[in-house]
Design a protein around this motif. Structure first.
Motif, PDB file in Angstrom:
ATOM      1  N   ARG A  20       0.848  -1.194   0.000  1.00  0.00           N
ATOM      2  CA  ARG A  20       0.000   0.000   0.000  1.00  0.00           C
ATOM      3  C   ARG A  20       0.886   1.246   0.000  1.00  0.00           C
ATOM      4  N   ASN A  21       0.584   2.167  -0.891  1.00  0.00           N
ATOM      5  CA  ASN A  21       1.288   3.445  -0.950  1.00  0.00           C
ATOM      6  C   ASN A  21       0.501   4.440  -0.104  1.00  0.00           C
ATOM      7  N   THR A  22       1.029   4.805   1.040  1.00  0.00           N
ATOM      8  CA  THR A  22       0.349   5.755   1.930  1.00  0.00           C
ATOM      9  C   THR A  22       0.783   7.199   1.664  1.00  0.00           C
ATOM     10  N   GLY A  23       1.639   7.388   0.688  1.00  0.00           N
ATOM     11  CA  GLY A  23       2.137   8.720   0.369  1.00  0.00           C
ATOM     12  C   GLY A  23       1.213   9.507  -0.538  1.00  0.00           C
ATOM     13  N   THR A  24       1.644  10.692  -0.902  1.00  0.00           N
ATOM     14  CA  THR A  24       0.860  11.572  -1.762  1.00  0.00           C
ATOM     15  C   THR A  24       1.326  11.559  -3.215  1.00  0.00           C
ATOM     16  N   GLU A  29       8.358   0.150  -4.745  1.00  0.00           N
ATOM     17  CA  GLU A  29       8.894  -0.615  -3.620  1.00  0.00           C
ATOM     18  C   GLU A  29       9.491  -1.913  -4.152  1.00  0.00           C
ATOM     19  N   ALA A  59      -0.418   7.024  -5.668  1.00  0.00           N
ATOM     20  CA  ALA A  59      -0.672   7.572  -4.331  1.00  0.00           C
ATOM     21  C   ALA A  59      -2.001   7.045  -3.782  1.00  0.00           C
ATOM     22  N   GLY A  60      -1.953   6.540  -2.546  1.00  0.00           N
ATOM     23  CA  GLY A  60      -3.151   6.056  -1.880  1.00  0.00           C
ATOM     24  C   GLY A  60      -3.686   4.735  -2.394  1.00  0.00           C
ATOM     25  N   ARG A  61      -2.973   4.060  -3.258  1.00  0.00           N
ATOM     26  CA  ARG A  61      -3.448   2.807  -3.868  1.00  0.00           C
ATOM     27  C   ARG A  61      -2.611   1.622  -3.399  1.00  0.00           C
ATOM     28  N   THR A  62      -3.097   0.430  -3.714  1.00  0.00           N
ATOM     29  CA  THR A  62      -2.346  -0.792  -3.425  1.00  0.00           C
ATOM     30  C   THR A  62      -1.914  -1.421  -4.747  1.00  0.00           C
TER      31      THR A  62
END
Length: 113
Positions: A20-24, A29, A59-62
């Motif tokens: 999961r990308n918790t960044g903006t 990765e 951003a905000g996606r998996t």
């Protein structure tokens, strides 16, 4: 994270990981898989590299990563048989960003062909 409970010696297996990308911003990765064999009859390192996969997520996606662990990752040189062999039994799986930053552990049991 998902990995098979049992695999056949000499066959590859796949470890699936959701990141999961918790960044903006979009990001990348690298997911790494390490193996260990506590109580091995063969002299081995404490843990060794099994494989990796790079994954990109908005951003905000998996995003899903699939790391294929090849049969060579489980083999050792058998002096007695004078060939490469795979020790059957349980192996510990460790998944993370690096050997020093593992986030998940599991087990896979290797059986004969």
């Amino acid at each position: 994270m998902e990995a098979p409970a049992c695999v056949v010696a000499g066959e590859p297996f796949t470890v699936r990981v959701t990141v999961r990308n918790t960044g903006t911003r979009a990001g990348r990765e690298v997911v790494q898989v390490y193996l260990a064999r506590p109580g091995s009859a063969v002299e081995r390192p404490v843990r060794w590299f099994g494989g990796y996969a790079a994954v990109r997520a908005e951003a905000g996606r998996t995003a899903g990563a699939e790391v294929v662990v090849g049969p060579r990752a489980l083999r050792h040189w058998s002096e007695a048989d004078r060939c490469w062999a795979t020790e059957p039994g349980p192996y510990r799986l460790m998944v993370g960003r690096s050997a020093g930053d593992t986030r998940w552990e599991g087990e896979v049991t290797v059986g004969g062909p």
